[in-house]
Design a protein around this motif. Structure first.
Motif, PDB file in Angstrom:
ATOM      1  N   PHE A   5      10.080 -20.864   0.382  1.00 48.68           N
ATOM      2  CA  PHE A   5      10.585 -19.672  -0.505  1.00 48.68           C
ATOM      3  C   PHE A   5       9.173 -19.345  -1.445  1.00 48.68           C
ATOM      4  N   GLN A  43      12.165 -14.177  -1.055  1.00 40.34           N
ATOM      5  CA  GLN A  43      13.188 -15.130  -1.839  1.00 40.34           C
ATOM      6  C   GLN A  43      14.114 -15.218  -2.440  1.00 40.34           C
ATOM      7  N   GLY A  44      15.667 -14.957  -2.480  1.00 42.48           N
ATOM      8  CA  GLY A  44      16.391 -14.985  -2.967  1.00 42.48           C
ATOM      9  C   GLY A  44      16.539 -14.344  -4.444  1.00 42.48           C
ATOM     10  N   TYR A  67      21.072 -25.350   2.588  1.00 40.21           N
ATOM     11  CA  TYR A  67      19.780 -24.579   1.739  1.00 40.21           C
ATOM     12  C   TYR A  67      19.070 -25.494   2.129  1.00 40.21           C
ATOM     13  N   ASN A 115      24.544 -19.822   2.141  1.00 38.77           N
ATOM     14  CA  ASN A 115      23.068 -19.025   2.300  1.00 38.77           C
ATOM     15  C   ASN A 115      22.489 -20.166   3.375  1.00 38.77           C
ATOM     16  N   ARG A 172      15.645 -14.283   8.102  1.00 42.21           N
ATOM     17  CA  ARG A 172      16.701 -14.247   7.566  1.00 42.21           C
ATOM     18  C   ARG A 172      15.817 -13.424   5.708  1.00 42.21           C
TER      19      ARG A 172
HETATM   20  N1  GLN Z   1      18.067 -19.522  -3.557  1.00 46.96           N
HETATM   21  C1  GLN Z   1      16.963 -18.825  -2.864  1.00 46.96           C
HETATM   22  C2  GLN Z   1      17.257 -18.178  -1.378  1.00 46.96           C
HETATM   23  O1  GLN Z   1      17.907 -19.145  -1.056  1.00 46.96           O
HETATM   24  C3  GLN Z   1      15.689 -19.737  -3.383  1.00 46.96           C
HETATM   25  C4  GLN Z   1      16.043 -20.615  -4.851  1.00 46.96           C
HETATM   26  C5  GLN Z   1      14.549 -21.212  -4.473  1.00 46.96           C
HETATM   27  O2  GLN Z   1      13.185 -20.250  -4.736  1.00 46.96           O
HETATM   28  N2  GLN Z   1      14.619 -22.873  -4.500  1.00 46.96           N
HETATM   29  O3  GLN Z   1      16.255 -17.528  -1.005  1.00 46.96           O
END
Ligand code: GLN
Ligand code: PMP
Length: 409
Positions: free
Chosen positions: A37, A54-55, A142, A191, A385
């Protein structure tokens, strides 16, 4: 005499470093790296690309909730909160579980506040597993799961989720359990795939966890981000509550990922074991933000429905753009991520594409293989993604940029 040491290189990688998606976190020369990320966000900043990697949302959550945090700071809520969280937030979490799921955790003994879901995951694994144990997750998983399972000393075992709907291969799931399985670490909605697991899948997980007498830790941070399907907390299933810890967070539902307020609910003896570890990770979590999130959790049902409707619209806009760009799109039922197969564009390696994409067309994304061990990485080698928690005009611009991709490869 020994040659001088390079103090910036580990003598030998610690188990968690080896376990933590080695290819990404631990560079080939053994240097400690950054998460995917971080890498993709940095690349997006350097190239001026639209960051669909990055989410995190590009708009903040409700103004009244921001005002509640400011008011709490103004009112002096600035010193350590109680280790298990403020009473008002624990009560708000319990009321939320009751309102949406009919669960009734005791705010005194069955709820604790954590520093984001990340700490809830870390503290649960450190509290409840150790060397000799196996922790079972779906794959892709994740990124923090691999690192934290490694840090706990347990062994990470996976069962694959398979495209196009990313439901588990049930035979592989069953085969992945053993007498060493101590924890099934679920993530639903999921995710990076966007899968929302139906009742049959969840019941099978509970039945297998019961048969093998193991715990379920379930990460439900995307609980309100589902599109046309209901999220079913695994703790509501028959036989599940007594062995399940449920983790969630304010980051996704309320669009305050930077506040790092999460929580965890479950049976008292499990919650208190996690609390013991939490004391030595962060001791307590941000006081004024707890006050604001207590207010947020009490927002009316139409707020929650609005979150899902807005994101569904964004999902559809980006998915259409990705399809038009030539990708095969796997429409997600939840989260704010959409996965695509890049193979129709002749691409074989999505990690390589993700590193080139910002400079090629000005869009950043995350390659799915980084959420996998080597076998899973092979299975997902061409998947990418994209996050759609961005303004509509940003998604439209990203779609326009991606439309030129096939001509630039
Ligand atoms: N959960 C967020 C994602 O999957 C990123 C969180 C992080 O940067 N650790 O993009
Ligand atoms: N679990 C999953 C599945 C996630 O996607 C994320 C973050 N994006 C987290 C946990 C971490 O949540 P938090 O920011 O509340 O620590």
């Amino acid at each position: 005499m020994h040659p001088p040491r390079d103090l910036f290189l580990p003598t030998a990688p610690a188990p968690w470093q080896r376990a933590a998606l080695g290819a990404n976190l631990l560079g080939q020369d053994g240097q400690l790296g950054v998460t995917i990320f971080e890498e993709m966000t940095t690349l997006a900043l350097q190239t001026g690309a639209i960051n669909l990697g990055q989410g995190f949302p590009d708009e903040d959550g409700p103004a009244e909730i921001r005002a509640a945090a400011q008011a709490a700071i103004g009112a002096g809520a600035n010193q350590y909160a109680p280790g298990k969280g403020t009473v008002e937030l624990r009560e708000a979490v319990a009321a939320h579980q009751e309102r949406f799921y009919g669960l009734a955790p005791d705010p005194q003994t069955e709820v604790i506040v954590t520093t984001g879901a990340t700490e809830g995951i870390a503290a649960s694994l450190l509290a409840l597993t150790g060397p000799g144990d196996e922790v079972l997750t779906f794959e892709p998983f994740y990124d923090s799961y691999g690192a934290m399972i490694g840090l706990s000393g347990a062994t990470h075992v996976t069962a694959p989720l398979l495209a196009p709907d990313f439901l588990p291969d049930m035979a592989a799931l069953e085969a992945a359990f053993s007498h060493r399985t101590r924890v099934v670490l679920l993530n639903n909605p999921h995710n990076p795939t966007g899968a929302v697991f139906p009742l049959e899948v969840l019941q099978r997980v509970v039945d297998l966890a019961t048969k093998h007498d193991c715990l379920i830790i379930t990460d439900e941070v995307y609980e309100h981000l589902t599109f046309g399907v209901s999220h079913i907390p695994v703790a509501t299933l028959p036989g599940a509550a007594e062995r399940t810890l449920t983790i969630s967070s304010a980051g996704k539902t309320f669009s305050f990922t930077g506040w790092k307020i999460g929580w965890l609910t479950g049976p008292e003896r499990l919650v208190s074991a996690v609390r013991t570890v939490k004391q030595f990770l962060t001791y307590s979590s941000g006081t004024p933000f707890q006050a604001a999130i207590a207010t947020a959790l009490a927002l009316p049902d139409d707020f929650y429905a609005g979150v899902s409707a807005t994101l569904r619209h964004k999902r559809d806009i980006l998915s259409e753009g990705l399809r038009a760009a030539g990708f095969e799109v796997f429409t997600p039922q939840g989260t704010y991520f959409v996965n695509v197969d890049t193979a129709p564009l002749g691409i074989k390696d999505s990690v390589d594409l993700a590193r080139r994409l910002p400079a090629l067309v000005g869009v950043a994304a995350i390659p799915v293989p980084v959420f996998c061990h080597p076998d899973g990485a092979e299975r997902t080698r061409s998947l990418l993604r994209f996050a759609f928690c961005k303004k509509v005009e940003v998604l439209e611009e990203a779609a326009a940029r991606l439309a030129s991709l096939s001509g630039r490869l």
